[in-house]
Design a protein around this motif. Structure first.
Motif, short mmCIF file in Angstrom:
data_model
loop_
_atom_site.label_atom_id
_atom_site.label_comp_id
_atom_site.label_asym_id
_atom_site.label_seq_id
_atom_site.Cartn_x
_atom_site.Cartn_y
_atom_site.Cartn_z
N LEU A 123 0.70 -1.00 0.08
CA LEU A 123 0.15 0.02 -0.05
C LEU A 123 1.04 1.32 -0.05
O LEU A 123 0.54 2.37 -0.55
CB LEU A 123 -0.83 0.02 1.08
CG LEU A 123 -2.10 -1.05 1.17
CD1 LEU A 123 -2.91 -0.93 2.54
CD2 LEU A 123 -2.84 -1.14 0.01
N ILE A 124 1.92 1.22 0.81
CA ILE A 124 2.95 2.38 0.64
C ILE A 124 3.46 2.65 -0.59
O ILE A 124 3.65 3.88 -1.07
CB ILE A 124 4.10 2.11 1.61
CG1 ILE A 124 3.47 2.25 3.40
CG2 ILE A 124 4.95 3.14 1.67
CD1 ILE A 124 4.58 1.48 4.29
N ILE A 166 -6.21 8.41 2.44
CA ILE A 166 -5.10 8.83 3.03
C ILE A 166 -3.93 8.70 2.04
O ILE A 166 -3.19 9.88 1.93
CB ILE A 166 -4.75 8.05 4.28
CG1 ILE A 166 -5.56 8.50 5.37
CG2 ILE A 166 -3.28 8.41 4.73
CD1 ILE A 166 -5.54 7.69 6.65
N TYR A 167 -3.66 7.95 1.05
CA TYR A 167 -2.77 7.81 0.08
C TYR A 167 -3.32 8.43 -1.09
O TYR A 167 -2.50 8.14 -2.08
CB TYR A 167 -2.41 6.24 -0.11
CG TYR A 167 -1.55 5.85 1.13
CD1 TYR A 167 -0.37 6.31 1.38
CD2 TYR A 167 -1.75 4.48 1.56
CE1 TYR A 167 0.37 6.01 2.68
CE2 TYR A 167 -1.10 3.93 2.77
CZ TYR A 167 0.06 4.67 3.08
OH TYR A 167 1.01 4.21 4.23
N TRP A 174 -9.74 2.62 -5.67
CA TRP A 174 -10.47 2.22 -4.62
C TRP A 174 -11.34 0.73 -4.86
O TRP A 174 -11.26 0.01 -4.25
CB TRP A 174 -11.69 3.24 -4.20
CG TRP A 174 -11.15 4.46 -3.56
CD1 TRP A 174 -10.16 5.07 -3.77
CD2 TRP A 174 -11.91 4.88 -2.15
NE1 TRP A 174 -10.17 6.18 -2.96
CE2 TRP A 174 -11.20 6.16 -1.89
CE3 TRP A 174 -13.00 4.79 -1.77
CZ2 TRP A 174 -11.40 6.99 -0.98
CZ3 TRP A 174 -13.43 5.54 -0.59
CH2 TRP A 174 -12.56 6.56 -0.44
N LEU A 175 -11.82 0.65 -6.22
CA LEU A 175 -12.37 -0.34 -6.78
C LEU A 175 -11.60 -1.58 -6.79
O LEU A 175 -11.79 -2.78 -6.39
CB LEU A 175 -13.27 -0.32 -7.84
CG LEU A 175 -14.40 0.64 -7.90
CD1 LEU A 175 -14.68 0.79 -9.56
CD2 LEU A 175 -15.54 0.18 -7.20
N ALA A 176 -10.25 -1.32 -7.27
CA ALA A 176 -9.23 -2.51 -7.32
C ALA A 176 -8.82 -2.85 -5.81
O ALA A 176 -8.66 -3.92 -5.54
CB ALA A 176 -8.02 -2.06 -8.17
N LYS A 259 4.49 11.31 6.97
CA LYS A 259 3.59 11.56 7.92
C LYS A 259 2.49 10.43 7.55
O LYS A 259 1.77 9.97 8.45
CB LYS A 259 3.12 12.80 7.59
CG LYS A 259 2.28 13.22 8.61
CD LYS A 259 1.74 14.83 8.22
CE LYS A 259 2.82 15.74 8.30
NZ LYS A 259 2.35 17.21 8.18
N LYS A 260 2.22 10.00 6.28
CA LYS A 260 1.01 9.15 6.00
C LYS A 260 1.44 7.61 6.43
O LYS A 260 0.64 6.76 6.77
CB LYS A 260 0.85 9.33 4.54
CG LYS A 260 0.25 10.62 4.14
CD LYS A 260 0.03 10.52 2.47
CE LYS A 260 -0.63 11.76 2.01
NZ LYS A 260 -1.81 11.91 2.36
N ILE A 261 2.67 7.40 6.36
CA ILE A 261 3.13 6.02 6.75
C ILE A 261 2.83 5.90 8.30
O ILE A 261 2.30 4.78 8.79
CB ILE A 261 4.65 5.78 6.43
CG1 ILE A 261 4.58 5.58 4.83
CG2 ILE A 261 5.02 4.55 7.07
CD1 ILE A 261 6.17 5.39 4.42
#
Length: 326
Positions: A123-124, A166-167, A174-176, A259-261
């Motif tokens: 995801l990162i 967030i990412y 999103w569907l994937a 920050k997101k991680i």
């Protein structure tokens, strides 16, 4: 040992990791009753490794702890989740995970954490300006397997879905991601039906209902029998709070991706803590909690004064050995 915990030599980190694992194997194996697999999928996997509570299961769980600690450290170092790159997350993961996981000799908790860390790493990778479907699908596919191993981990999966906004992913991505998180359930539903097992929805409902009525209360952690475990967990929660303070204080001085991680792994730790509303702290809880703790706690050791982090690190190690020995 250097005052700056994050600048320890690799040899010291590896020796600390080895001491924790050796203590876990030698002094805690068999101390607690093995937890029965909650799903047919978990039963099959446990059967491959000789069943829960066996020495082989404990050794393989120990190997997975090492693998997962490396995955957590890789996330911090490769993606610059902190201002200082270090392998201390290896020790942080082991502290949080091995105190009760090795005791039961069960493979499944650490395997669930492996899927969580591998999926989170994918995801990162999706945090890019271009459309990127494969890492999202693969990451959520790994995360979607977790409730099929332990139903009470469902809150972690639901919170992980918050990573898409967030990412900054598009609706098509999103569907994937949703397709990836649902695919393991679809496959297991077909496989369980093929082998005359009950469907996934029934299994989840039965386990969630049974575990939510276990009678456990958080105050039970601070009874005489579990006091060392309760103090360790409370101290780890305190370190997470200190890390969040650092995240807020850093503000705009911290780059966007780190920050997101850190927010990502804070949600993982919080998702694991919600499991305490359904069950007492089990190896499943500690393995999944360790996945979030190892990354977000690194922020505390990177941004707080060195003398404070040194005392915190030594106290954390002391409490970890105390939880395993007493």
């Amino acid at each position: 040992m250097k005052t700056d915990i994050l600048k320890q030599p690799a040899a010291i980190i590896l020796l600390t990791e080895g001491a924790l694992l050796l203590t876990g194997v030698l002094f805690t194996l068999g101390e607690r009753e093995a937890i029965a697999a909650a799903t047919p999928t978990a039963e099959v996997i446990e059967g491959i490794f000789g069943g829960a509570g066996t020495l082989f299961g404990a050794l393989f769980a120990t190997l997975l702890i090492i693998v997962n600690s490396l995955l957590a450290a890789r996330i911090v170092t490769r993606y610059s989740a902190s201002v200082v790159r270090s392998f201390v997350p290896m020790v942080l993961y082991t502290i949080a995970a091995c105190a009760t996981t090795i005791q039961t000799g069960s493979v499944i908790p650490q395997l669930a954490a492996t899927f969580l860390l591998a999926g989170s790493s994918r995801l990162i990778r999706s945090f890019k300006r271009t459309l990127i479907f494969a890492p999202l699908f693969e990451g959520f596919f790994f995360i979607g397997i977790i409730p099929l191993l332990h139903p009470n981990a469902l809150p972690i999966v639901l919170l992980s879905l918050l990573m898409m906004p967030i990412y900054e992913r598009t609706p098509r991505e999103w569907l994937a991601g949703l397709a990836g998180v649902l695919l393991p359930t679809v496959l297991c539903t077909w496989l369980w039906w093929l082998f005359a097992e009950q469907d996934v929805a029934t299994t989840l409902n039965e386990n969630l209902f049974a575990l939510s009525n276990s009678g456990f209360q958080i105050a039970d952690l601070f009874t005489i029998d579990r006091l060392s475990e309760g103090i360790l967990l409370a101290f780890m929660a305190q370190i997470i709070l200190c890390s969040l303070v650092s995240l807020v204080v850093a503000g705009s001085s911290m780059r966007t991706r780190p920050k997101k991680i850190n927010l990502h792994f804070t949600l993982i730790a919080l998702g694991a803590l919600t499991m305490l509303f359904f069950e007492s702290p089990t190896p499943y809880f500690y393995a999944l909690f360790a996945s979030g703790f190892a990354v977000i706690a690194h922020l505390f050791f990177a941004r707080w004064p060195h003398i404070v982090t040194l005392i915190g690190y030594l106290l954390l190690l002391t409490l970890a050995f105390g939880a395993m020995l007493f």
